[in-house]
Design an enzyme around this catalytic site. Sequence first.
Site, PDB file in Angstrom:
ATOM      1  N   GLU A 221     -59.785  76.749 -21.365  1.00 60.31           N
ATOM      2  CA  GLU A 221     -60.499  76.759 -20.096  1.00 60.31           C
ATOM      3  C   GLU A 221     -61.430  77.978 -20.075  1.00 60.31           C
ATOM      4  O   GLU A 221     -61.009  79.063 -20.470  1.00 60.31           O
ATOM      5  CB  GLU A 221     -59.535  76.849 -18.915  1.00 60.31           C
TER       6      GLU A 221
ATOM      7  N   ALA B 170     -52.584  83.706 -16.807  1.00 64.11           N
ATOM      8  CA  ALA B 170     -51.819  82.625 -17.409  1.00 64.11           C
ATOM      9  C   ALA B 170     -52.627  81.338 -17.372  1.00 64.11           C
ATOM     10  O   ALA B 170     -53.590  81.240 -16.630  1.00 64.11           O
ATOM     11  CB  ALA B 170     -50.517  82.422 -16.649  1.00 64.11           C
TER      12      ALA B 170
ATOM     13  N   GLU C 234     -52.490  76.891 -17.607  1.00 59.81           N
ATOM     14  CA  GLU C 234     -51.634  75.744 -17.315  1.00 59.81           C
ATOM     15  C   GLU C 234     -51.695  74.600 -18.323  1.00 59.81           C
ATOM     16  O   GLU C 234     -51.379  73.457 -17.966  1.00 59.81           O
ATOM     17  CB  GLU C 234     -52.012  75.203 -15.933  1.00 59.81           C
TER      18      GLU C 234
ATOM     19  N   HIS D  40     -47.390  78.906  -9.969  1.00 59.52           N
ATOM     20  CA  HIS D  40     -48.792  78.473  -9.925  1.00 59.52           C
ATOM     21  C   HIS D  40     -49.118  77.577 -11.127  1.00 59.52           C
ATOM     22  O   HIS D  40     -49.623  76.463 -10.954  1.00 59.52           O
ATOM     23  CB  HIS D  40     -49.700  79.705  -9.911  1.00 59.52           C
ATOM     24  N   GLU D  41     -48.813  78.043 -12.314  1.00 59.91           N
ATOM     25  CA  GLU D  41     -49.151  77.245 -13.507  1.00 59.91           C
ATOM     26  C   GLU D  41     -48.333  75.957 -13.525  1.00 59.91           C
ATOM     27  O   GLU D  41     -48.825  74.906 -13.925  1.00 59.91           O
ATOM     28  CB  GLU D  41     -48.946  78.052 -14.794  1.00 59.91           C
TER      29      GLU D  41
ATOM     30  N   HIS E 150     -49.873  73.411 -11.164  1.00 56.49           N
ATOM     31  CA  HIS E 150     -51.088  72.796 -11.710  1.00 56.49           C
ATOM     32  C   HIS E 150     -50.782  71.486 -12.418  1.00 56.49           C
ATOM     33  O   HIS E 150     -51.674  70.656 -12.588  1.00 56.49           O
ATOM     34  CB  HIS E 150     -51.751  73.730 -12.739  1.00 56.49           C
TER      35      HIS E 150
HETATM   36  N1  BES Z   1     -56.501  78.111 -14.932  1.00 57.12           N
HETATM   37  C1  BES Z   1     -56.252  79.471 -14.658  1.00 57.12           C
HETATM   38  C2  BES Z   1     -56.409  80.382 -15.831  1.00 57.12           C
HETATM   39  C3  BES Z   1     -57.794  80.548 -16.384  1.00 57.12           C
HETATM   40  C4  BES Z   1     -58.855  80.819 -15.590  1.00 57.12           C
HETATM   41  C5  BES Z   1     -58.031  80.505 -17.720  1.00 57.12           C
HETATM   42  C6  BES Z   1     -60.119  80.983 -16.134  1.00 57.12           C
HETATM   43  C7  BES Z   1     -59.293  80.656 -18.236  1.00 57.12           C
HETATM   44  C8  BES Z   1     -60.339  80.895 -17.449  1.00 57.12           C
HETATM   45  C9  BES Z   1     -54.836  79.696 -14.123  1.00 57.12           C
HETATM   46  O1  BES Z   1     -54.264  78.620 -13.506  1.00 57.12           O
HETATM   47  C10 BES Z   1     -54.937  80.780 -13.119  1.00 57.12           C
HETATM   48  O2  BES Z   1     -55.472  80.543 -12.085  1.00 57.12           O
HETATM   49  N2  BES Z   1     -54.418  81.958 -13.444  1.00 57.12           N
HETATM   50  C11 BES Z   1     -54.527  83.130 -12.633  1.00 57.12           C
HETATM   51  C12 BES Z   1     -53.226  83.486 -11.985  1.00 57.12           C
HETATM   52  C13 BES Z   1     -52.935  82.642 -10.794  1.00 57.12           C
HETATM   53  C14 BES Z   1     -51.549  82.888 -10.277  1.00 57.12           C
HETATM   54  C15 BES Z   1     -53.902  82.848  -9.676  1.00 57.12           C
HETATM   55  C16 BES Z   1     -54.958  84.241 -13.554  1.00 57.12           C
HETATM   56  O3  BES Z   1     -54.925  84.051 -14.758  1.00 57.12           O
HETATM   57  O4  BES Z   1     -55.346  85.292 -13.054  1.00 57.12           O
HETATM   58 ZN    ZN Z   2     -54.836  78.311 -11.510  1.00 54.42          ZN
END
Ligand code: BES
Ligand code: ZN
Length: 871
Positions: free
Chosen positions: A123, A264, A266, A299-300, A303
Amino acid sequence: MSTNKSTKLSDYVEYPFLIPSIYLDFDICVDLVEVQSSMIIEPKLKESSRLILQGNQIKLLSISINGKELNSEEYYNSPDELIIFNPPISKFELKLISQIDPFRNTSLEGLYLSSGMLTTQCEAEGFRSICYHPDRPDILSNFTVRVEADRDLYPILLSNGNKKYSGNLNNNRHEIVWDDPFPKPSYLFALVAGKLNTVSDKYVTKSGRLIDIKIYVETGDEKYTQHAITSLKKAMKWDEDVYGLEYDLDEYKIVAVRHFNMGAMENKGLNIFNSKLVLADAETATDDELERIESVIAHEYFHNWTGNRITCRDWFQLSLKEGLTVFRDQSFTSDLHNSGIKRIEDVSFLRNFQFTEDKGPTSHAVKPKEYVAIDNFYTTTIYEKGAELIRMLELLLGKEKFMRGINFYIKTFDGSAATTEDFINSLIKGAYLDKANCTFNLTKFLNWYYERGTPKVYVNQSWDSKKSILNVSFEQKINSDKSNENIEMVIPILYSCYGREKGGEPIVEDKLFILDKNKKNLQINALNGEKDFPVLSIFRRFSSPVIWETDLSIDDYLFLFLNDNDCFSRWDSGQILMREIIKNNINKHVNYSLEYSFINAIKETIKSLEINDSLLLSNLLTIPGLAELEPLFEKVDPINIYKESLNFQVLIGNKIHQELRVLSENILVNINQQWPMGRGERKLIGTIWSYLALAGDEGVKKDCVEAIVSSSMTMARSALRALKPLDSPETEEASNLFYDLWKENPVVLDSWFAYEASRPHKQGINVIEKLLAHSKFDWKAPNAIRAVIGGFSKNIESFHSIDGQGYLFMAEKIIEVDKINPITASRMVKIFSKWKTYIDKNKEEMYKSILKINKANISSNTREVVELILK
Ligand code: BES
Ligand code: ZN
C-alpha cells in the site's frame, strides 16, 4: 516550477480489463529475486484496447500471451511501464518473467530487506515494484503464490491466505504455495521470507470455526508477544459482538518488522507490523503504548472487513477504509476501557494534529480532488477527521439505525471496491428502511467530505428570566474555497444545561440540536421555573469536529470544570481556562483573580475526585499542548510559549504542592496493579511528578531517578518526562541509567533516542550529531530517524534558536533521509508547515531552510509537500 504530475478524481475511468486471477512465483536467489506472474485477463470492451501495466524498476526477462512469446513490436516496456498494443479481445493468459533487487531497496516499499528477512509493503503503490500490474485498488484478483528459497536462510516463507502445499527441493531449497480464496487488490498482497520464530494460539469464532493465530518474530522476542495475541482475540470477539463480523480465513498471521515506514499494515491474512507495535509488555512499554498497541492490532484486524472485503475504488476514497476503521478502533477502545477518557484522548489528538494540519498549507478535504504522491495523503485529516464524520453519522442516526446502515453497506458492497458516496448512500438506505421517515440531509452532510478546513460555530445566549427560556443563537462559518456559494454543513450539537443553584445537577439532560443552516436558534425552556441564567454545556462529547466561540463567562467555565458530568466537556472547560491563563501571561496581562480561582477549582477537584478517578483527574490536570496554544497568537514566538507553559506548571506545582504530595502518597498503593488496572494511578503520579519536579521538589527528583529501574516502563518514562525540562544532574543520571538498562532492546532504545534528542541540552546540534553517529543508531529504521530528528523538532530552544541553525540542520537531515526513504522524508518535512505563523526572525530563518530543501535534488514525494509549504 512544478515538475510534479497530479492525479485527479475527475479523471477516474474504469480499467478496461478484469484480472480474475493471478499466479505469482518467487524464486529468492542470493542477490536478486526472480518473479514470474501469470495473470488471467478478461477484456471488458468488445474492441481491442491497449493493456497498460505499471512498474517500478522492473527488469523484464520474458513476456508471453497464451504461451506464445511476444515479439518486440507487440509491446513496449521501460522499468516503469509495460504496454501491450493489441491484446486479444477475449480472455487470455499473460505471463511475465522479471527480476527485482530487494537487497538494495532502502525505500521500504515493494519487496525489501529488514534484519536479514525479506518483507513487503504494497500500500498504496508498492506492488508495481514487485511486478508489472495495473496496481490500482479496483482490480480484484484471486492470488496464488509460490515461494522458493534456501532452507537455512529463509526457513519461513509466508504469503496471504491459507497454506496449500510445502515441500523440499534440490540444493537445500524448499517451496511453499499459498492460496487466498478472497479476491483482493494488489495493495493487500504480502510476502515474508526469513528466519523467524512462531508463537501460536487459537481462536474459535462465534460460528465455531477454529482460527490459527501465528505471530512471527526474531529469536528472543517471543516473550513479548502475549499482549498482541490477547489484543487480537479481544478485537475478534468485539467485531463479532458489536458488528456481527467474523474472521474468514483459517489462519491469521502477524509479522513484526524493525524497518517499516508506517505503524502496521492490514495485508489479507498476513498483517505486517512495525515491531514497536507488537513487541511489548508492562516492563518494556508504557500504559499508553499498551493501549495504542491494542488499538492498532484491532485496527488492522477490523480492516479485514472495512478495507479488505470491501475496498476502495481509487485512492481518493481512502477515508472510506481508514476513517471508518479508525472510528471502529476508537469505539473498541472506548468499549473496553473508559469511554469518557478515550474521548478526551482522541479529541486532544485531533486538535493538536488535525486542526493544525487544517490551518496550514497541507490542509485538504477528507475526500481530496487531486494529489501528486498518494503516500502524502495518509494524513490525520483522512484518518481522524474521517473518523469524526462517521461518529457524527452515528450520533445523527442513533446507534441502532447506524448499525443497520453499516450492515446494509457491508452486505451490498462485499467483494467490491466502493466510494465514500456508496458508503453514505447505502448507510442511509439501510438505516431508514422506510424512506418516508428519512429526515437525513444527505447532500449537506456530504460537504463534510468535500470541504477542507475546520468549521467555526459562534454561539450567543440570551436569558428570558420571566419565561425561564434560554435562547441560543448559532451561526456556522465554513472556510470554503467556493466563496461564491453558500455552503452549509450539518453540525450536530449535543447540549445540556445546569442550574447554578442546583449544585451541579443538570436541569436539561443531553439533547441533540442540529445546526444545518448558516444561522439557527435554539430555545431551551421548561427549566422548572429557574430564575437564574443557567449554565450551558455544549458540544458535549465533542459532538462535531469544529471550533466554537461562545459568550460563556469565566465563571461558567469554572462551574463546568467542577460540575459537568460529561468527561470531555469538563476537561475542555479546564483547558479553556488554562489557555486563557497562559495567554494572559504571555501577553503580560496576568489575571491574578483567574489564577486564584482556577487554583482553588483544582484543589476542590482533587478533594472530590482523588479516590475514585485518578485517570480523569490526571487528564484534568494536563495542560494544553503547544499546538493548541500557538493559534491563540497572531505571531507565534515558539520559545516564549514553551517557557510560559513551563512557568504555568511551576506556578501550579508551587501553589498545590501540599495537595499533590498527599495525593501521590494516597494512590501509591495501587500503582503496581497490572494494566489496564492501576493505569489511572500511574498516570496521575506521572502528572504530579512533572509539576513537583518543576516546582523544585528534591524528593521527587530522587523518586524519579529510582523509578528508572522499576519494573514498570510507565513509571520509568514518567520519571524521565518529569526530569526533562530541568536539565539537572538527576536528568543526566536518569537518562544514563535508562540507556544502560535498555541498550540491547532497539524498540525501547528508540524512546531513549527521542528523549536525548528532545531534552534541552546546552549544545543541541552537537548532541544530535552524536546520536546520529551512535553505534546503536540505525539510519535505515524510520523509528530511529523519527526518534532523533523528530525528537529534535520538540527540542524547542535548540530547534527554534533564532540564529536559524536548528532549522538548517533539520533541512540537511531531511535531504539526507529523502535520498534513502522519500516516504519518511516527506512526512518529516511537514515540521516546517507552520513557518508563516512565526515571529519574523524565526519565519525568515525557517523560510531559508525550506528553500534549501526545495533547491536540493529531492523526491517527488517531498517536492509535493515542500511546494505546498512554500505557496
Ligand atoms: N493501511 C494502513 C497502513 C499504511 C498506510 C501502509 C499507508 C502504507 C501506506 C494501516 O491500516 C494504518 O492505518 N496504519 C496506521 C495505524 C492505525 C492504527 C491508524 C499507521 O500505520 O500509522
Ligand atoms: Zn488503516
